[in-house]
Design a protein around this motif. Structure first.
Motif, PDB file in Angstrom:
ATOM      1  N   TYR A 112       0.830  -1.205   0.000  1.00 38.09           N
ATOM      2  CA  TYR A 112       0.000   0.000   0.000  1.00 38.09           C
ATOM      3  C   TYR A 112       0.868   1.260   0.000  1.00 38.09           C
ATOM      4  CZ  TYR A 112      -4.413  -2.446   0.644  1.00 38.09           C
ATOM      5  OH  TYR A 112      -5.520  -3.226   0.442  1.00 38.09           O
ATOM      6  N   LYS A 113       1.893   1.262   0.836  1.00 41.46           N
ATOM      7  CA  LYS A 113       2.742   2.448   0.937  1.00 41.46           C
ATOM      8  C   LYS A 113       3.558   2.650  -0.342  1.00 41.46           C
ATOM      9  CE  LYS A 113       6.323   4.666   3.709  1.00 41.46           C
ATOM     10  NZ  LYS A 113       7.184   4.583   4.920  1.00 41.46           N
ATOM     11  N   THR A 114       4.148   1.589  -0.859  1.00 40.09           N
ATOM     12  CA  THR A 114       5.011   1.710  -2.030  1.00 40.09           C
ATOM     13  C   THR A 114       4.221   2.121  -3.271  1.00 40.09           C
ATOM     14  OG1 THR A 114       6.536   0.068  -1.133  1.00 40.09           O
ATOM     15  CG2 THR A 114       6.658   0.492  -3.503  1.00 40.09           C
ATOM     16  N   LEU A 115       3.086   1.472  -3.497  1.00 42.47           N
ATOM     17  CA  LEU A 115       2.265   1.843  -4.644  1.00 42.47           C
ATOM     18  C   LEU A 115       1.729   3.262  -4.488  1.00 42.47           C
ATOM     19  CD1 LEU A 115       0.279  -1.469  -5.283  1.00 42.47           C
ATOM     20  CD2 LEU A 115       2.216  -0.575  -6.573  1.00 42.47           C
ATOM     21  N   GLY A 116       1.462   3.645  -3.256  1.00 41.78           N
ATOM     22  CA  GLY A 116       0.909   4.967  -3.011  1.00 41.78           C
ATOM     23  C   GLY A 116       1.913   6.092  -3.121  1.00 41.78           C
ATOM     24  N   THR A 117       3.199   5.759  -3.092  1.00 43.31           N
ATOM     25  CA  THR A 117       4.228   6.797  -3.151  1.00 43.31           C
ATOM     26  C   THR A 117       5.119   6.678  -4.388  1.00 43.31           C
ATOM     27  OG1 THR A 117       5.627   5.420  -1.708  1.00 43.31           O
ATOM     28  CG2 THR A 117       4.301   7.131  -0.658  1.00 43.31           C
ATOM     29  N   ASP A 118       5.533   5.452  -4.724  1.00 45.07           N
ATOM     30  CA  ASP A 118       6.425   5.250  -5.871  1.00 45.07           C
ATOM     31  C   ASP A 118       5.758   4.531  -7.035  1.00 45.07           C
ATOM     32  OD1 ASP A 118       8.552   6.407  -4.518  1.00 45.07           O
ATOM     33  OD2 ASP A 118       9.168   4.505  -3.610  1.00 45.07           O
ATOM     34  N   GLY A 119       4.505   4.132  -6.867  1.00 42.42           N
ATOM     35  CA  GLY A 119       3.825   3.370  -7.906  1.00 42.42           C
ATOM     36  C   GLY A 119       3.216   4.235  -8.985  1.00 42.42           C
ATOM     37  N   HIS A 120       2.531   3.578  -9.898  1.00 45.92           N
ATOM     38  CA  HIS A 120       1.836   4.280 -10.974  1.00 45.92           C
ATOM     39  C   HIS A 120       0.820   5.245 -10.381  1.00 45.92           C
ATOM     40  CE1 HIS A 120      -0.682   4.959 -14.522  1.00 45.92           C
ATOM     41  NE2 HIS A 120       0.332   4.527 -15.242  1.00 45.92           N
ATOM     42  N   LEU A 126      -5.374   6.706  -3.340  1.00 48.49           N
ATOM     43  CA  LEU A 126      -5.826   5.992  -2.145  1.00 48.49           C
ATOM     44  C   LEU A 126      -4.895   6.249  -0.962  1.00 48.49           C
ATOM     45  CD1 LEU A 126      -7.722   3.981  -0.729  1.00 48.49           C
ATOM     46  CD2 LEU A 126      -6.215   2.153  -1.539  1.00 48.49           C
ATOM     47  N   TRP A 127      -3.586   6.279  -1.210  1.00 47.59           N
ATOM     48  CA  TRP A 127      -2.650   6.463  -0.110  1.00 47.59           C
ATOM     49  C   TRP A 127      -2.912   7.786   0.608  1.00 47.59           C
ATOM     50  CZ3 TRP A 127      -0.031   3.597   2.910  1.00 47.59           C
ATOM     51  CH2 TRP A 127       1.008   4.112   3.693  1.00 47.59           C
ATOM     52  N   GLY A 128      -3.285   8.815  -0.137  1.00 41.10           N
ATOM     53  CA  GLY A 128      -3.597  10.102   0.467  1.00 41.10           C
ATOM     54  C   GLY A 128      -4.902  10.105   1.236  1.00 41.10           C
ATOM     55  N   GLN A 129      -5.725   9.079   1.055  1.00 38.31           N
ATOM     56  CA  GLN A 129      -7.010   8.977   1.755  1.00 38.31           C
ATOM     57  C   GLN A 129      -6.936   8.073   2.984  1.00 38.31           C
ATOM     58  OE1 GLN A 129      -8.792   7.676  -2.016  1.00 38.31           O
ATOM     59  NE2 GLN A 129     -10.253   9.354  -1.853  1.00 38.31           N
ATOM     60  N   ILE A 130      -5.751   7.546   3.255  1.00 32.04           N
ATOM     61  CA  ILE A 130      -5.547   6.665   4.399  1.00 32.04           C
ATOM     62  C   ILE A 130      -4.972   7.459   5.566  1.00 32.04           C
ATOM     63  CG2 ILE A 130      -4.223   4.705   5.263  1.00 32.04           C
ATOM     64  CD1 ILE A 130      -4.435   3.447   2.501  1.00 32.04           C
ATOM     65  N   PHE A 145      -9.576   5.518   7.272  1.00 34.45           N
ATOM     66  CA  PHE A 145      -9.593   6.534   6.222  1.00 34.45           C
ATOM     67  C   PHE A 145      -9.737   7.936   6.823  1.00 34.45           C
ATOM     68  CE2 PHE A 145     -11.539   2.596   4.542  1.00 34.45           C
ATOM     69  CZ  PHE A 145     -10.513   2.251   3.675  1.00 34.45           C
ATOM     70  N   ASN A 146      -9.279   8.933   6.081  1.00 34.17           N
ATOM     71  CA  ASN A 146      -9.313  10.303   6.577  1.00 34.17           C
ATOM     72  C   ASN A 146     -10.400  11.149   5.941  1.00 34.17           C
ATOM     73  OD1 ASN A 146      -8.346  10.910   4.007  1.00 34.17           O
ATOM     74  ND2 ASN A 146      -6.219  11.147   4.688  1.00 34.17           N
ATOM     75  N   GLU A 147     -11.319  10.514   5.219  1.00 27.20           N
ATOM     76  CA  GLU A 147     -12.421  11.253   4.616  1.00 27.20           C
ATOM     77  C   GLU A 147     -13.641  10.349   4.496  1.00 27.20           C
ATOM     78  OE1 GLU A 147     -12.107  10.998  -0.135  1.00 27.20           O
ATOM     79  OE2 GLU A 147     -10.386  12.052   0.750  1.00 27.20           O
TER      80      GLU A 147
END
Length: 574
Positions: A112-120, A126-130, A145-147
């Motif tokens: 989740y972290k890697t795809l959310g920061t270095d992934g496509h 999604l990573w920004g919504q966690i 979630f934060n929203e």
């Protein structure tokens, strides 16, 4: 997403599969272009696009027979509160990567972290919504979630899970052809040659073969992708028996070009696969980041000059109806005439800034079918004049005397070899009568992707498929936050608070009626936004295939797609 899952907790298999389908055989598909990476999850490079569907899995899997329902895959159980503000997953103890190592909570959190920061870029929102993600037990984790967004609990269950330890000393973002990510799916890369082919082999030790969600699927021992320079050569390879199956998107070509000897002998069969999905949008998108495409009157003029009836007759024999909106052919589509009910209520706060047609109704222009299209060209001339463009010395020019010259970015695979280019050529002749120059800029697939990711075009080929449960992906397609983000799928450059608000409403709706109202409002905003020149619909899939490729008689509501063929097909010789 709404209501209860259609299948009970103890279901045996998906309703549209053959649970006793035989295993074995090889299937060969053809792609145009090439590939320069084996990492389908990184932003850099062009992978074989099918790769991420065949070798990788998520915590949950989707049923193609329901609008949006997920069942456990890597996860054996899922827990959510009523408001879906968090979701907790418990991993199956038997879940394994293709190298035999167990899938752990650490792998999930790292993915989740890697795809959310270095992934496509498709994975980053999604990573920004966690708000937080943490381990809660030996095999369990919770994501908070934060929203407010009721779809996030489902979206979280669909992220691919990769092996953390593989990347301890390797660069995930720039892995290229050096290594493919290790996944837990049924297929692994067996061999490849860049520019020519890639071969996938079914993992005999695949951990999930007896899961209800997997029973009767992934039946071929080998899947091969051969790469060709263009669609014409690919079709000839299919006729020669070098490819097992091909999808055809042109009805006229389906009727006329598929009359070769293998069809006559029965060695190759033609199969139609109907579906119940919305039409989605296919056509020529306009880049509103650039003048004059930032003026809706220019966009409307270009739509009026596009003589669909004549082009459709020329290209498909008039057999395929036009796409009328982004969700046409479904209950999510905007209704004819003025907006009413909850849809109108949702749009009213933005009414002062809405384009003509959003509230009162918008229909695509129609011609009399003749090549001249005089009435619509006259209307286009008037709109262009209102936008400051007039004919001077035979050319359409602005107040500075600059001519209106446009290019359409294409690649040979757009709707088949030469097909979209032919559409543009017919369109260009019509625009010539208005004093506008239009040309095709045809590039290879790698350049096409690079140019689209950098928004380097006036107009470009555009295709967005839609489901009966549109959700967070709509932010990627038309959300303001994605408009200026390189690599985003908002190719048009839409930055509209009303569009953002309708997507927000879709994702917090607790009833299907409210969700439908918001989807219809979004459809009005996009259609009356005049962002895309639509072409024809694809209400059914057309697959020509080797007679030994079989499929179940029961079809899913979603029809054909990557999760239908080859996933539920099998090989069985006569």
């Amino acid at each position: 997403m709404y209501g209860d899952p259609a299948l009970p907790p103890d279901f045996v298999s998906l309703p549209y599969v053959n649970p006793i389908a035989p295993k074995g055989g090889e299937v060969v598909f053809g792609n145009t272009g090439g590939f320069d990476t084996l990492n389908p999850f990184a932003q850099k490079g062009t992978p074989p696009w099918q790769m991420r569907f065949w070798g990788y899995e998520s915590l949950m899997g989707r049923s193609a027979d329901e609008p949006f329902t997920l069942y456990g895959l890597l996860a054996e159980s899922i827990e959510v509160p009523e408001d879906r503000s968090w979701v907790e997953f418990t991993l199956r103890p038997e879940a394994r990567f293709s190298d035999g190592s167990p899938v752990t909570v650490a792998d999930v959190i790292w993915s989740y972290k890697t795809l959310g920061t270095d992934g496509h870029v498709r994975y980053r929102r999604l990573w920004g919504q966690i708000a937080s993600i943490s381990q809660t037990g030996e095999r369990s984790l919770r994501i908070t979630f934060n929203e407010e967004n009721r779809e996030l609990a489902l979206i979280a269950g669909m992220r691919p899970i990769l092996k953390k330890d593989q990347w301890a000393s390797a660069d995930f973002a720039s892995s290229g052809l050096k290594q493919a990510p290790i996944g837990s799916g049924p297929y692994v890369v067996a061999e490849f040659e860049p520019g020519r082919f890639i071969q996938f082999a079914r993992n005999d030790a695949y951990w999930g073969k007896d899961l209800p969600l997997r029973r009767g699927t992934n039946n071929f021992d080998e899947i091969r992708l051969d790469f060709y320079g263009d669609q014409t050569v690919l079709l000839e390879a299919f006729k020669a028996g070098e490819i097992s199956a091909i999808r055809e998107f042109n009805a006229a070509k389906w009727d006329k070009a598929y009359d070769f000897p293998a069809i006559a002998s029965g060695a190759v069969r033609k199969t139609l696969i109907p579906n119940g999905k919305p039409s989605g949008m296919t056509g020529i998108a306009m880049n509103t980041r650039r003048a004059p495409m930032d003026d809706w009157r220019v966009r409307e003029a270009l739509i009026r000059a596009f003589n669909f009836e004549y082009i459709n007759e020329t290209m498909t024999g008039g057999t395929q109806p036009r796409i009328s909106s982004y969700f046409s052919n479904s209950y999510l589509a905007m209704q004819p005439g003025p907006a009413t009910g909850k849809t109108r209520v949702l749009l009213t706060p933005f009414e002062a800034d809405l384009l003509p047609g959003v509230m009162d109704g918008y229909d695509l222009p129609q011609s009399d079918g003749s090549e001249r299209n005089r009435r619509n060209l006259r209307a286009a001339t008037k709109l262009l004049a209102e936008a400051g463009w007039t004919v001077q010395d035979g050319l359409m020019r602005n107040a500075k005397g600059e001519p209106l010259e446009l290019q359409v970015l294409l690649t040979p695979g757009n709707l088949g070899e030469g097909e979209m280019r032919s559409v543009v050529e017919i369109y260009a002749r019509a625009l010539e009568r208005l004093g506008i120059s239009l040309s095709s800029d045809v590039v290879d697939s790698a350049q096409f992707v690079e140019r689209q990711q950098g928004f380097d075009y006036d107009m470009t080929f555009f295709r967005r498929a839609m489901s009966l449960s549109p959700g967070n992906e709509q932010y990627l397609y038309w959300g303001s936050a994605a408009a200026q983000q390189p690599g985003s799928r908002n190719l048009i450059g839409i930055e509209d608070p009303a569009v953002d608000a309708m997507i927000d409403t879709m994702l917090v709706s607790t009833s299907k009626a409210d969700f439908i109202a918001a989807a219809r409002a979004l459809d009005r905003l996009l259609t009356a936004g005049r962002y895309v020149i639509p072409v024809w619909q694809y209400a059914e899939g057309r697959i020509a295939h080797d007679k030994n490729l079989r499929f179940p008689g029961r079809l899913p509501i979603s029809g054909d797609g990557i999760n239908y063929m080859p996933e539920v097909w099998w090989y069985q010789a006569d």
